[in-house]
Write a protein that holds these residues in place. Sequence first.
Motif, PDB file in Angstrom:
ATOM      1  N   HIS A 160      33.495  10.327  29.116  1.00 14.58           N
ATOM      2  CA  HIS A 160      32.820   9.515  30.127  1.00 14.58           C
ATOM      3  C   HIS A 160      32.083   8.360  29.465  1.00 14.58           C
ATOM      4  O   HIS A 160      31.349   8.559  28.491  1.00 14.58           O
ATOM      5  CB  HIS A 160      31.821  10.390  30.896  1.00 14.58           C
ATOM      6  CG  HIS A 160      30.937   9.649  31.839  1.00 14.58           C
ATOM      7  ND1 HIS A 160      29.573   9.845  31.904  1.00 14.58           N
ATOM      8  CD2 HIS A 160      31.220   8.704  32.785  1.00 14.58           C
ATOM      9  CE1 HIS A 160      29.049   9.062  32.824  1.00 14.58           C
ATOM     10  NE2 HIS A 160      30.022   8.356  33.384  1.00 14.58           N
ATOM     11  N   SER A 161      32.292   7.136  29.972  1.00 10.46           N
ATOM     12  CA  SER A 161      31.563   5.941  29.529  1.00 10.46           C
ATOM     13  C   SER A 161      31.788   5.693  28.034  1.00 10.46           C
ATOM     14  O   SER A 161      32.922   5.463  27.621  1.00 10.46           O
ATOM     15  CB  SER A 161      30.083   6.096  29.878  1.00 10.46           C
ATOM     16  OG  SER A 161      29.391   4.883  29.756  1.00 10.46           O
ATOM     17  N   MET A 162      30.750   5.746  27.199  1.00 10.06           N
ATOM     18  CA  MET A 162      30.955   5.642  25.757  1.00 10.06           C
ATOM     19  C   MET A 162      31.932   6.705  25.281  1.00 10.06           C
ATOM     20  O   MET A 162      32.754   6.473  24.391  1.00 10.06           O
ATOM     21  CB  MET A 162      29.622   5.776  25.022  1.00 10.06           C
ATOM     22  CG  MET A 162      29.732   5.766  23.502  1.00 10.06           C
ATOM     23  SD  MET A 162      28.172   6.113  22.647  1.00 10.06           S
ATOM     24  CE  MET A 162      27.968   7.872  22.993  1.00 10.06           C
ATOM     25  N   GLY A 163      31.848   7.898  25.887  1.00 11.38           N
ATOM     26  CA  GLY A 163      32.771   8.966  25.533  1.00 11.38           C
ATOM     27  C   GLY A 163      34.186   8.709  26.020  1.00 11.38           C
ATOM     28  O   GLY A 163      35.154   9.135  25.385  1.00 11.38           O
ATOM     29  N   GLY A 164      34.328   8.027  27.165  1.00  9.27           N
ATOM     30  CA  GLY A 164      35.654   7.625  27.615  1.00  9.27           C
ATOM     31  C   GLY A 164      36.281   6.649  26.639  1.00  9.27           C
ATOM     32  O   GLY A 164      37.479   6.724  26.327  1.00  9.27           O
ATOM     33  N   HIS A 272      36.672   4.062  45.636  1.00  7.34           N
ATOM     34  CA  HIS A 272      35.669   3.374  46.461  1.00  7.34           C
ATOM     35  C   HIS A 272      34.386   4.179  46.592  1.00  7.34           C
ATOM     36  O   HIS A 272      34.393   5.385  46.868  1.00  7.34           O
ATOM     37  CB  HIS A 272      36.238   3.090  47.846  1.00  7.34           C
ATOM     38  CG  HIS A 272      35.265   2.414  48.760  1.00  7.34           C
ATOM     39  ND1 HIS A 272      34.763   1.146  48.512  1.00  7.34           N
ATOM     40  CD2 HIS A 272      34.681   2.836  49.926  1.00  7.34           C
ATOM     41  CE1 HIS A 272      33.929   0.812  49.474  1.00  7.34           C
ATOM     42  NE2 HIS A 272      33.857   1.817  50.341  1.00  7.34           N
ATOM     43  N   GLY A 273      33.260   3.498  46.401  1.00 10.33           N
ATOM     44  CA  GLY A 273      31.954   4.060  46.679  1.00 10.33           C
ATOM     45  C   GLY A 273      31.318   4.848  45.558  1.00 10.33           C
ATOM     46  O   GLY A 273      30.139   5.211  45.653  1.00 10.33           O
ATOM     47  N   PHE A 274      32.041   5.113  44.478  1.00  4.52           N
ATOM     48  CA  PHE A 274      31.506   5.946  43.409  1.00  4.52           C
ATOM     49  C   PHE A 274      30.805   5.110  42.346  1.00  4.52           C
ATOM     50  O   PHE A 274      31.213   3.984  42.042  1.00  4.52           O
ATOM     51  CB  PHE A 274      32.616   6.781  42.769  1.00  4.52           C
ATOM     52  CG  PHE A 274      33.053   7.938  43.626  1.00  4.52           C
ATOM     53  CD1 PHE A 274      32.427   9.168  43.534  1.00  4.52           C
ATOM     54  CD2 PHE A 274      34.090   7.779  44.543  1.00  4.52           C
ATOM     55  CE1 PHE A 274      32.822  10.232  44.335  1.00  4.52           C
ATOM     56  CE2 PHE A 274      34.491   8.836  45.343  1.00  4.52           C
ATOM     57  CZ  PHE A 274      33.858  10.071  45.242  1.00  4.52           C
ATOM     58  N   ASP A 275      29.744   5.711  41.754  1.00  6.27           N
ATOM     59  CA  ASP A 275      28.963   5.021  40.732  1.00  6.27           C
ATOM     60  C   ASP A 275      29.313   5.559  39.343  1.00  6.27           C
ATOM     61  O   ASP A 275      30.431   6.009  39.106  1.00  6.27           O
ATOM     62  CB  ASP A 275      27.461   5.144  41.035  1.00  6.27           C
ATOM     63  CG  ASP A 275      26.981   6.595  41.065  1.00  6.27           C
ATOM     64  OD1 ASP A 275      27.747   7.502  40.648  1.00  6.27           O
ATOM     65  OD2 ASP A 275      25.839   6.827  41.504  1.00  6.27           O
ATOM     66  N   HIS A 276      28.341   5.552  38.423  1.00  7.34           N
ATOM     67  CA  HIS A 276      28.573   5.927  37.031  1.00  7.34           C
ATOM     68  C   HIS A 276      28.102   7.355  36.727  1.00  7.34           C
ATOM     69  O   HIS A 276      28.194   7.810  35.598  1.00  7.34           O
ATOM     70  CB  HIS A 276      27.815   4.946  36.121  1.00  7.34           C
ATOM     71  CG  HIS A 276      28.295   4.899  34.709  1.00  7.34           C
ATOM     72  ND1 HIS A 276      29.498   4.325  34.334  1.00  7.34           N
ATOM     73  CD2 HIS A 276      27.728   5.346  33.552  1.00  7.34           C
ATOM     74  CE1 HIS A 276      29.645   4.411  33.022  1.00  7.34           C
ATOM     75  NE2 HIS A 276      28.587   5.033  32.520  1.00  7.34           N
ATOM     76  N   SER A 277      27.628   8.057  37.716  1.00  6.87           N
ATOM     77  CA  SER A 277      26.933   9.323  37.501  1.00  6.87           C
ATOM     78  C   SER A 277      27.890  10.503  37.397  1.00  6.87           C
ATOM     79  O   SER A 277      29.108  10.380  37.567  1.00  6.87           O
ATOM     80  CB  SER A 277      25.969   9.570  38.657  1.00  6.87           C
ATOM     81  OG  SER A 277      26.707   9.890  39.829  1.00  6.87           O
ATOM     82  N   TYR A 278      27.292  11.688  37.184  1.00  9.71           N
ATOM     83  CA  TYR A 278      28.099  12.904  37.162  1.00  9.71           C
ATOM     84  C   TYR A 278      28.540  13.340  38.551  1.00  9.71           C
ATOM     85  O   TYR A 278      29.401  14.209  38.683  1.00  9.71           O
ATOM     86  CB  TYR A 278      27.366  14.029  36.417  1.00  9.71           C
ATOM     87  CG  TYR A 278      27.722  14.023  34.950  1.00  9.71           C
ATOM     88  CD1 TYR A 278      28.863  14.676  34.490  1.00  9.71           C
ATOM     89  CD2 TYR A 278      26.953  13.321  34.024  1.00  9.71           C
ATOM     90  CE1 TYR A 278      29.230  14.650  33.169  1.00  9.71           C
ATOM     91  CE2 TYR A 278      27.309  13.289  32.690  1.00  9.71           C
ATOM     92  CZ  TYR A 278      28.444  13.953  32.261  1.00  9.71           C
ATOM     93  OH  TYR A 278      28.817  13.916  30.937  1.00  9.71           O
TER      94      TYR A 278
END
Length: 299
Positions: A160-164, A272-278
């Motif tokens: 995820h993010s940096m891990g992605g 659509h509609g999703f942010d960066h969170s878990y």
Amino acid sequence: MKVVKELSVCGGRLIKLSHDSTSTKTKMNVNVYLPKQYYAQDFPTNKRIPTVVYLSGLTCTPDNASEKAFWQFQADKYGFAMVFPDTSPRGDEVANDPEGSWDFGQGAGFYVNATQEPYAQHYRMYDYVHKELPQTLDSYFNKNGAIKVDFLENVSITGHSMGGYGAICGYLRGYSEKRYKSCSAFAPIVNPSNVPWGQKAFKGYLGDERAQWQAYDPCSLIKNVRRVGGDRILIHVGDADPFLEEHLKPELLLEAVKSTPWQDHVKLKKVHGFDHSYYFVSTFVPEHAEFHARNLGLT
């Protein structure tokens, strides 16, 4: 390797471990989930449980995804183990961000081998995640030649993010060695050389020479990796992600693979509609789990 805590989760056990790393020269924490199949009395002695490695994002520890992503349900469903490494070396002796920010230094190792002081001594996260840790886990869990969990060969990677970013980078750099069977990512930083998070990290860890950056940049790596077989990279990103336009820019990876053998093998899904969170990550973990299970030969 020291067991810090064991927790019953779903049908298996989450093992929280700590060990002295030769790569980072520090103690490192790692969480391992062993699925219900590991504990089954009738599990075939000639069968090995494959592994999915999950790399976390900025500021995270091995506990974030263990607690919030709900991989354990999927690991039990398909029969794979999960490995959750830490995101950097830690400790009083480990150099941190001189600006005191959260996007560099401890908790933000960017999964590279640093070459610049004062980070070169400890920040060797590429070697740690992709080389040392699999061997260490194999030695610890598969004692006396009885291999029950495959940490070395039948392995996939996600993050995820940096891990992605770290997952895609590690997948491409290890592609010729067939290090990972498949790769997926949630909201990854796909072109760190050209976005603020990545530029700060690469300059701090690797120096000013941008040629050194390209060795860890997925958009550069993928142009030079000869794709074989039916491999595919699966990516999800939310269109309400506050970091989408400045730091993630997933469309740059699609641009990079144009007219390459990877052109039809990078699957980007903007949801659509999703942010960066878990909340976002956990929603799409089942799709990523099915993707990896298929590539690990479990479906």
